[in-house]
Design a protein around this motif. Sequence first.
Motif, PDB file in Angstrom:
ATOM      1  N   VAL A  34      -2.834   9.265 -21.784  1.00  0.00           N
ATOM      2  CA  VAL A  34      -1.794   8.263 -21.553  1.00  0.00           C
ATOM      3  C   VAL A  34      -2.356   6.891 -21.878  1.00  0.00           C
ATOM      4  O   VAL A  34      -3.369   6.469 -21.310  1.00  0.00           O
ATOM      5  N   CYS A  35      -1.719   6.189 -22.788  1.00  0.00           N
ATOM      6  CA  CYS A  35      -2.207   4.896 -23.244  1.00  0.00           C
ATOM      7  C   CYS A  35      -1.961   3.812 -22.199  1.00  0.00           C
ATOM      8  O   CYS A  35      -0.823   3.561 -21.797  1.00  0.00           O
ATOM      9  N   LYS A  36      -3.035   3.195 -21.765  1.00  0.00           N
ATOM     10  CA  LYS A  36      -3.004   2.004 -20.916  1.00  0.00           C
ATOM     11  C   LYS A  36      -4.101   1.075 -21.429  1.00  0.00           C
ATOM     12  O   LYS A  36      -5.121   1.547 -21.934  1.00  0.00           O
ATOM     13  N   PRO A  37      -3.930  -0.254 -21.331  1.00  0.00           N
ATOM     14  CA  PRO A  37      -4.936  -1.172 -21.869  1.00  0.00           C
ATOM     15  C   PRO A  37      -6.347  -0.839 -21.379  1.00  0.00           C
ATOM     16  O   PRO A  37      -6.549  -0.486 -20.213  1.00  0.00           O
TER      17      PRO A  37
ATOM     18  N   GLU B 112       1.652  -9.870 -22.784  1.00  0.00           N
ATOM     19  CA  GLU B 112       1.905  -8.488 -22.385  1.00  0.00           C
ATOM     20  C   GLU B 112       1.586  -7.597 -23.574  1.00  0.00           C
ATOM     21  O   GLU B 112       2.240  -7.670 -24.614  1.00  0.00           O
ATOM     22  N   LEU B 113       0.574  -6.773 -23.430  1.00  0.00           N
ATOM     23  CA  LEU B 113       0.125  -5.943 -24.534  1.00  0.00           C
ATOM     24  C   LEU B 113       1.060  -4.752 -24.728  1.00  0.00           C
ATOM     25  O   LEU B 113       1.671  -4.254 -23.781  1.00  0.00           O
ATOM     26  N   ASP B 114       1.154  -4.306 -25.979  1.00  0.00           N
ATOM     27  CA  ASP B 114       2.116  -3.282 -26.367  1.00  0.00           C
ATOM     28  C   ASP B 114       1.453  -1.904 -26.452  1.00  0.00           C
ATOM     29  O   ASP B 114       0.614  -1.665 -27.311  1.00  0.00           O
TER      30      ASP B 114
ATOM     31  N   VAL C 221      -6.337  -3.623 -25.962  1.00  0.00           N
ATOM     32  CA  VAL C 221      -7.661  -3.859 -25.402  1.00  0.00           C
ATOM     33  C   VAL C 221      -7.772  -5.300 -24.917  1.00  0.00           C
ATOM     34  O   VAL C 221      -7.274  -6.225 -25.566  1.00  0.00           O
ATOM     35  N   THR C 222      -8.391  -5.482 -23.766  1.00  0.00           N
ATOM     36  CA  THR C 222      -8.723  -6.815 -23.274  1.00  0.00           C
ATOM     37  C   THR C 222     -10.237  -6.953 -23.245  1.00  0.00           C
ATOM     38  O   THR C 222     -10.964  -5.968 -23.085  1.00  0.00           O
ATOM     39  N   ILE C 223     -10.700  -8.187 -23.403  1.00  0.00           N
ATOM     40  CA  ILE C 223     -12.133  -8.458 -23.482  1.00  0.00           C
ATOM     41  C   ILE C 223     -12.479  -9.590 -22.524  1.00  0.00           C
ATOM     42  O   ILE C 223     -11.747 -10.580 -22.445  1.00  0.00           O
TER      43      ILE C 223
ATOM     44  N   GLU D 104      -6.704  -0.631 -15.447  1.00  0.00           N
ATOM     45  CA  GLU D 104      -6.999   0.676 -14.880  1.00  0.00           C
ATOM     46  C   GLU D 104      -8.064   1.423 -15.660  1.00  0.00           C
ATOM     47  O   GLU D 104      -8.605   2.412 -15.170  1.00  0.00           O
ATOM     48  N   GLN D 105      -8.357   0.957 -16.886  1.00  0.00           N
ATOM     49  CA  GLN D 105      -9.333   1.643 -17.722  1.00  0.00           C
ATOM     50  C   GLN D 105     -10.300   0.621 -18.317  1.00  0.00           C
ATOM     51  O   GLN D 105      -9.909  -0.490 -18.661  1.00  0.00           O
ATOM     52  N   SER D 106     -11.559   1.042 -18.452  1.00  0.00           N
ATOM     53  CA  SER D 106     -12.549   0.172 -19.075  1.00  0.00           C
ATOM     54  C   SER D 106     -13.560   1.011 -19.844  1.00  0.00           C
ATOM     55  O   SER D 106     -13.736   2.207 -19.578  1.00  0.00           O
TER      56      SER D 106
END
Length: 364
Positions: free
Chosen positions: A126-129, A341-343, A163-165, A69-71
């Motif tokens: 709000v924290c989201k990856p 699954e990221l924390d 974070v995802t890359i 949802e975020q980048s």
Amino acid sequence: MRRADRNHVEKGRGAVSNPGGRFESTSVEAADDGWGSLEEPPRSPGTTLLVDRPRRAITRNDSPDVPFEQSVNPYQGCEHGCIYCFARPSHSYWNLGAGLDFETRIFHKPGLAQLLARELAAPGYVCKPINLGANTDPYQPAERELGTTRALLEVLLRYRHPVTIVTKGALVLRDLDLLTELAGLRLTSVVVSLTTLDDGLKRVLEPRAASPRARLGVVRALAQAGVPVTVMMAPVIPALNDHEMEALLAAAAGAGARHAGWMLLRLPHELGALFEQWLQAHYPARAGRVLGLLRELRGGRLNDPRFGHRMRGEGAYARLLSGRFEQACRRLGLNADRGPELDCSLFRGDPAAPRQADLFGGIA
């Protein structure tokens, strides 16, 4: 004003022309004036770095077709020069072309890491990856000098933010120290984009990206360091690289990947004409077959923007591709679980503030 098209192959570049953006009201076409002015092609353009100063670092996304949802996009435009890149048409918003402009006029964002830190610290965040590489590669050549992506990772680690890359750049291994630390906290996973194992196809399809062997080396190094890594076969191009699917997945599994995915070629806006020009320049005998299969997968068109359809296509050929992918993954043990699954629970909006665990002598 629209730049004249240049329908010859530029060494080290993906596009074979430089049409203007779709929002420009006028255009200019090259014409021979009788004095031989078109006999010598212009020199291959170099890369120009341009400055962009956005008001926000984080971009929100509500598409059901992507898993975030975020980048944050460190760069606009990409020197890798992948002819298939769906982000090419975004250069039109700068009054630049989706062709050679996209891969030679690269926007970077000074102070982006500081901007990100300010947004993460804002009340109510709000924290989201966050994904790096949603639009253009965060590890393209400019990153070696500018270091914007590394600075972003340092901020995300400090805030304990997941974070995802997504990348096809071997430069990601420069940041293995940060990625290993993030992975130890279940805060990161990396997707390596691998389009082909054929060096010859790679050189014209994605001329300045890392070689297939180098990308498999990235997969191996990340896996050995404990960083969750997925290989994405993207894009799958009918009659061009689709025959490699099983071999490519086997190579990915052999390098240590535990998960894999695939996406069908997308040709939004100006990209359709650019890709057709590229086919005629490099694979003229196959152009009709490639385009015909794409239209079969896209309901008679070269592009289908509908959510739920644009990543996979539809019809018998789409079902065949999906079936081959799923069968190969089962055989190779890929996608045997849901994946990392990221924390988000470790996030701290103020990294300098003492945590409860610290106050009672606990371990962070």
